[in-house]
Design a protein around this motif. Structure first.
Motif, PDB file in Angstrom:
ATOM      1  N   PHE A 223       0.842  -1.188   0.000  1.00  9.78           N
ATOM      2  CA  PHE A 223       0.000   0.000   0.000  1.00  9.78           C
ATOM      3  C   PHE A 223       0.883   1.245   0.000  1.00  9.78           C
ATOM      4  CE2 PHE A 223      -2.159  -3.398   2.197  1.00  9.78           C
ATOM      5  CZ  PHE A 223      -3.472  -3.348   1.740  1.00  9.78           C
ATOM      6  N   ASP A 224       0.310   2.356  -0.424  1.00  9.12           N
ATOM      7  CA  ASP A 224       1.021   3.622  -0.292  1.00  9.12           C
ATOM      8  C   ASP A 224       1.155   3.968   1.186  1.00  9.12           C
ATOM      9  OD1 ASP A 224       0.986   6.803  -0.114  1.00  9.12           O
ATOM     10  OD2 ASP A 224       1.809   6.217  -2.056  1.00  9.12           O
ATOM     11  N   ALA A 225       2.280   4.579   1.561  1.00  6.98           N
ATOM     12  CA  ALA A 225       2.526   4.922   2.961  1.00  6.98           C
ATOM     13  C   ALA A 225       1.472   5.866   3.524  1.00  6.98           C
ATOM     14  CB  ALA A 225       3.918   5.539   3.105  1.00  6.98           C
ATOM     15  N   GLU A 226       0.826   6.646   2.666  1.00  9.84           N
ATOM     16  CA  GLU A 226      -0.214   7.556   3.148  1.00  9.84           C
ATOM     17  C   GLU A 226      -1.388   6.794   3.767  1.00  9.84           C
ATOM     18  OE1 GLU A 226      -0.191  10.760   3.352  1.00  9.84           O
ATOM     19  OE2 GLU A 226       1.690  11.167   2.294  1.00  9.84           O
ATOM     20  N   ASP A 227      -1.542   5.533   3.390  1.00 10.54           N
ATOM     21  CA  ASP A 227      -2.646   4.729   3.915  1.00 10.54           C
ATOM     22  C   ASP A 227      -2.203   3.844   5.076  1.00 10.54           C
ATOM     23  OD1 ASP A 227      -4.577   5.607   2.013  1.00 10.54           O
ATOM     24  OD2 ASP A 227      -3.623   4.328   0.505  1.00 10.54           O
ATOM     25  N   LEU A 265       7.027   0.499  -6.259  1.00 11.04           N
ATOM     26  CA  LEU A 265       7.695   0.656  -4.965  1.00 11.04           C
ATOM     27  C   LEU A 265       8.945   1.513  -5.027  1.00 11.04           C
ATOM     28  CD1 LEU A 265       7.561  -3.079  -3.767  1.00 11.04           C
ATOM     29  CD2 LEU A 265       5.806  -1.307  -3.536  1.00 11.04           C
ATOM     30  N   ALA A 266       9.506   1.691  -6.204  1.00  6.21           N
ATOM     31  CA  ALA A 266      10.786   2.364  -6.346  1.00  6.21           C
ATOM     32  C   ALA A 266      10.687   3.850  -6.025  1.00  6.21           C
ATOM     33  CB  ALA A 266      11.324   2.172  -7.768  1.00  6.21           C
ATOM     34  N   GLY A 267      11.603   4.330  -5.204  1.00  5.20           N
ATOM     35  CA  GLY A 267      11.714   5.747  -4.921  1.00  5.20           C
ATOM     36  C   GLY A 267      10.579   6.338  -4.110  1.00  5.20           C
ATOM     37  N   ARG A 268       9.888   5.515  -3.315  1.00  2.00           N
ATOM     38  CA  ARG A 268       8.782   6.023  -2.516  1.00  2.00           C
ATOM     39  C   ARG A 268       8.687   5.230  -1.217  1.00  2.00           C
ATOM     40  NH1 ARG A 268       3.365   4.004  -5.685  1.00  2.00           N
ATOM     41  NH2 ARG A 268       2.321   5.138  -3.975  1.00  2.00           N
ATOM     42  N   MET A 269       7.911   5.732  -0.283  1.00  4.55           N
ATOM     43  CA  MET A 269       7.629   4.984   0.938  1.00  4.55           C
ATOM     44  C   MET A 269       6.362   4.175   0.721  1.00  4.55           C
ATOM     45  SD  MET A 269       7.049   6.300   4.899  1.00  4.55           S
ATOM     46  CE  MET A 269       8.773   6.624   5.243  1.00  4.55           C
ATOM     47  N   SER A 270       6.425   2.914   1.121  1.00  7.81           N
ATOM     48  CA  SER A 270       5.275   2.026   0.966  1.00  7.81           C
ATOM     49  C   SER A 270       5.126   1.166   2.211  1.00  7.81           C
ATOM     50  CB  SER A 270       5.431   1.133  -0.281  1.00  7.81           C
ATOM     51  OG  SER A 270       6.596   0.320  -0.160  1.00  7.81           O
ATOM     52  N   LEU A 271       4.008   0.489   2.287  1.00  6.67           N
ATOM     53  CA  LEU A 271       3.735  -0.412   3.403  1.00  6.67           C
ATOM     54  C   LEU A 271       3.445  -1.796   2.845  1.00  6.67           C
ATOM     55  CD1 LEU A 271       3.033  -0.863   6.485  1.00  6.67           C
ATOM     56  CD2 LEU A 271       0.639  -0.540   5.770  1.00  6.67           C
ATOM     57  N   ALA A 272       4.212  -2.791   3.305  1.00  3.92           N
ATOM     58  CA  ALA A 272       3.994  -4.173   2.887  1.00  3.92           C
ATOM     59  C   ALA A 272       3.334  -4.956   4.005  1.00  3.92           C
ATOM     60  CB  ALA A 272       5.319  -4.828   2.522  1.00  3.92           C
ATOM     61  N   ILE A 273       2.315  -5.718   3.671  1.00  3.50           N
ATOM     62  CA  ILE A 273       1.752  -6.698   4.586  1.00  3.50           C
ATOM     63  C   ILE A 273       2.232  -8.065   4.108  1.00  3.50           C
ATOM     64  CG2 ILE A 273      -0.329  -7.764   5.506  1.00  3.50           C
ATOM     65  CD1 ILE A 273       0.035  -4.901   6.454  1.00  3.50           C
ATOM     66  N   ARG A 274       3.062  -8.713   4.931  1.00  6.14           N
ATOM     67  CA  ARG A 274       3.568 -10.049   4.587  1.00  6.14           C
ATOM     68  C   ARG A 274       2.644 -11.109   5.193  1.00  6.14           C
ATOM     69  NH1 ARG A 274       8.791  -8.195   6.497  1.00  6.14           N
ATOM     70  NH2 ARG A 274       9.970  -7.324   4.782  1.00  6.14           N
ATOM     71  N   PHE A 275       2.492 -12.217   4.484  1.00  8.07           N
ATOM     72  CA  PHE A 275       1.530 -13.225   4.929  1.00  8.07           C
ATOM     73  C   PHE A 275       1.931 -14.583   4.388  1.00  8.07           C
ATOM     74  CE2 PHE A 275      -2.824 -15.212   4.197  1.00  8.07           C
ATOM     75  CZ  PHE A 275      -3.067 -15.498   5.536  1.00  8.07           C
ATOM     76  N   LEU A 276       1.932 -15.593   5.285  1.00  8.84           N
ATOM     77  CA  LEU A 276       2.118 -16.973   4.856  1.00  8.84           C
ATOM     78  C   LEU A 276       1.047 -17.821   5.515  1.00  8.84           C
ATOM     79  CD1 LEU A 276       5.389 -18.953   4.408  1.00  8.84           C
ATOM     80  CD2 LEU A 276       3.380 -20.033   5.416  1.00  8.84           C
ATOM     81  N   ALA A 295      -7.613  -0.357   1.627  1.00  4.03           N
ATOM     82  CA  ALA A 295      -7.081   0.782   0.867  1.00  4.03           C
ATOM     83  C   ALA A 295      -6.596   0.273  -0.477  1.00  4.03           C
ATOM     84  CB  ALA A 295      -5.940   1.456   1.645  1.00  4.03           C
ATOM     85  N   PRO A 296      -6.315   1.171  -1.440  1.00  4.81           N
ATOM     86  CA  PRO A 296      -5.817   0.720  -2.742  1.00  4.81           C
ATOM     87  C   PRO A 296      -4.500  -0.034  -2.617  1.00  4.81           C
ATOM     88  CG  PRO A 296      -6.550   2.993  -2.859  1.00  4.81           C
ATOM     89  CD  PRO A 296      -6.571   2.628  -1.412  1.00  4.81           C
ATOM     90  N   VAL A 297      -4.441  -1.196  -3.237  1.00  2.00           N
ATOM     91  CA  VAL A 297      -3.217  -1.997  -3.257  1.00  2.00           C
ATOM     92  C   VAL A 297      -2.392  -1.571  -4.457  1.00  2.00           C
ATOM     93  CG1 VAL A 297      -2.279  -4.322  -3.478  1.00  2.00           C
ATOM     94  CG2 VAL A 297      -4.333  -3.932  -2.090  1.00  2.00           C
TER      95      VAL A 297
END
Length: 464
Positions: A223-227, A265-276, A295-297
């Motif tokens: 997700f975008d870091a804003e979210d 993802l390049a050159g920006r702040m993002s949020l990753a949700i990892r899941f297994l 939020a928008p993925v």
């Protein structure tokens, strides 16, 4: 070459010629061209400058190196990949285990590996039989180094830590003796080697149980870091309700604008949700859809995968690089913690961290294994890790100062502990963060028994 070390280690010049002649492997000193490449760890920010490096090929080489060190008042260190490098642990004679590269995955559900083997070598071998190991967030680390520190990875809530799956070690203790160690043969060593991070001996081989898992549902959604505030708040409740078939974490990323980085993802702040998810894939997809709708993925990389794609969950870098990566453990992660974390590490914070990761624990991770071990952190509910580039001393200092701000913001929930793999025990302070007092006392007894002369550098923290 002869090397002079300060007292109390040696009183005169010592030649390595006798040791070199005894080895099947190779020995190199700082004046030889092979030395720098051999001693360099994965973390290039940590210089390792032992008096000699011994690239062993057999367990007998390890015995020879340890006995030589003990006879001449040297200390012996050990390194496989150097992901958890700590400068003081190099010792005077650094034993490099990469040449101990035996890999066997048995279809009955267990593996035998040499101590130089990375997970990346075992994963495809095990997959041939529909099996998998309880590996870490990247398969680029050594199996033994990971396991002796406990071994917490993206299967932790389902299958616990890898230290609890060990059947046997083959190890050279500080007295220069080769031993086979199991729960019934040298049970004190068996305790210390599973979590004690090499204090009790240099492991040459290990046997451990695998799990049956030809495939899994998982990966990461971004997700975008804003979210981030909205997504993380939903993730908190979602993770707490997650069955033990699922393990999850989130990471705030700041990735450089490089061609190999996915464009979203390049050159920006993002949020990753990892899941297994280890259960029915459709149920894993249904659960993850609950976060996809928040939020928008901007990038969706979660799907049904063969286990050979396990690295896709965390997508950790493989190439050696200079980093600083301190960590803490938390006993809770309430809404107030999210707010404080994002204030210092979220969008607009000016954070220098490439990654700020929060892992959700519990489940099988929280339960003691069949046999006692030196892993002391079952009660922790979350792990927090920061990773920043350290191209020079000033950059490293700035990154560490900011990491302190992150940890201060979360201090109300800090357990005071850290995993041995994330905070390498090497002195009194790091030892007390890695182990509770009872465990540290027991480790001290084991080290005193099997390394009375203090030959193994990794055991020095027990005497600090």
């Amino acid at each position: 070459m002869t090397v002079t070390l300060d007292a109390p280690y040696v009183d005169s010049d010592i030649s390595f010629d006798a040791l070199r002649a005894e080895l099947t492997g190779d020995l190199h000193t700082p004046d030889e061209p092979e030395y720098d490449a051999l001693v360099s760890p994965w973390n290039l920010a940590v210089p390792m400058r032992p008096a000699a490096v011994v690239a062993v090929r057999t367990a007998e080489d390890v015995v020879a190196a340890v006995r030589f060190a003990g006879a001449h008042g040297f200390t012996a260190g050990v390194q496989a990949t150097g992901h958890g490098a700590e400068r003081s642990l190099a010792g005077h004679v650094l034993v490099l285990t990469r040449g101990l590269d035996e890999v066997t995955a048995h279809p009955e559900g267990w593996a035998r590996i040499g101590s130089g083997v990375k997970w990346s070598s075992l994963v495809p071998e095990a997959a041939r039989h529909g099996l998998a190991g309880v590996n870490g967030s990247t398969t680029d680390v050594s199996i033994v180094g990971y396991t002796t520190g406990g071994g917490v990875g993206p299967l932790a809530r389902t299958y616990g830590i890898n230290a609890d799956r060990v059947r046997a070690f083959e190890v050279v203790t500080g007295d220069g003796v080769f031993r086979r160690v199991t729960a019934t043969e040298y049970p004190d060593l068996f305790f210390a080697l599973r979590g004690g991070k090499g204090a009790a001996g240099i492991v040459t081989a290990m046997e451990f149980d695998l799990v049956r898992m030809p495939e899994f549902y998982g990966g990461a959604i971004y997700f975008d870091a804003e979210d981030a505030a909205e997504v993380i708040e939903r993730w908190r409740g979602w993770a707490d309700e997650l069955p033990e078939l699922g393990t999850t974490s989130f990471a705030i990323f700041q990735l450089p604008p490089l061609p190999e980085i996915p464009p979203p993802l390049a050159g920006r702040m993002s949020l990753a949700i990892r899941f297994l998810w280890t259960g029915e894939p459709s149920e894993g997809a249904r659960l993850l859809n609950q976060l996809r709708e928040v939020a928008p993925v901007i990038l969706d990389d979660a799907r049904l995968r063969p286990y050979t794609e396990i690295d896709s969950v965390h997508a950790d870098p493989v190439d050696p690089m200079p980093v600083v990566d301190p960590a803490i453990l938390l006993d809770a992660f309430p809404a107030e913690a999210v707010e404080r974390l994002l204030a210092v590490a979220g969008s607009g914070s000016g954070s220098p961290q490439v990654i700020v990761e929060v892992r959700h624990l519990g489940g099988a991770y929280a339960r003691e294994g069949a046999h006692p071990s030196a892993f002391s952190h079952r009660a922790a509910k979350f792990s927090v890790l920061t990773v920043a580039m350290a191209m020079d001393d000033a950059m490293a200092a700035a990154a560490l100062a900011h990491a302190d701000q992150v940890f201060t913001a979360l201090a109300d929930w800090d357990t005071g502990g850290v995993w041995p793999n994330f905070g390498i025990p090497h002195d009194a302070v790091s030892a007390r963060r890695s182990y509770d007092e009872q465990t540290l006392a027991r480790l001290r007894e084991v080290v005193d028994t099997y390394d009375p002369r203090g030959v193994l550098q990794a055991g020095a923290y027990t005497r600090a």
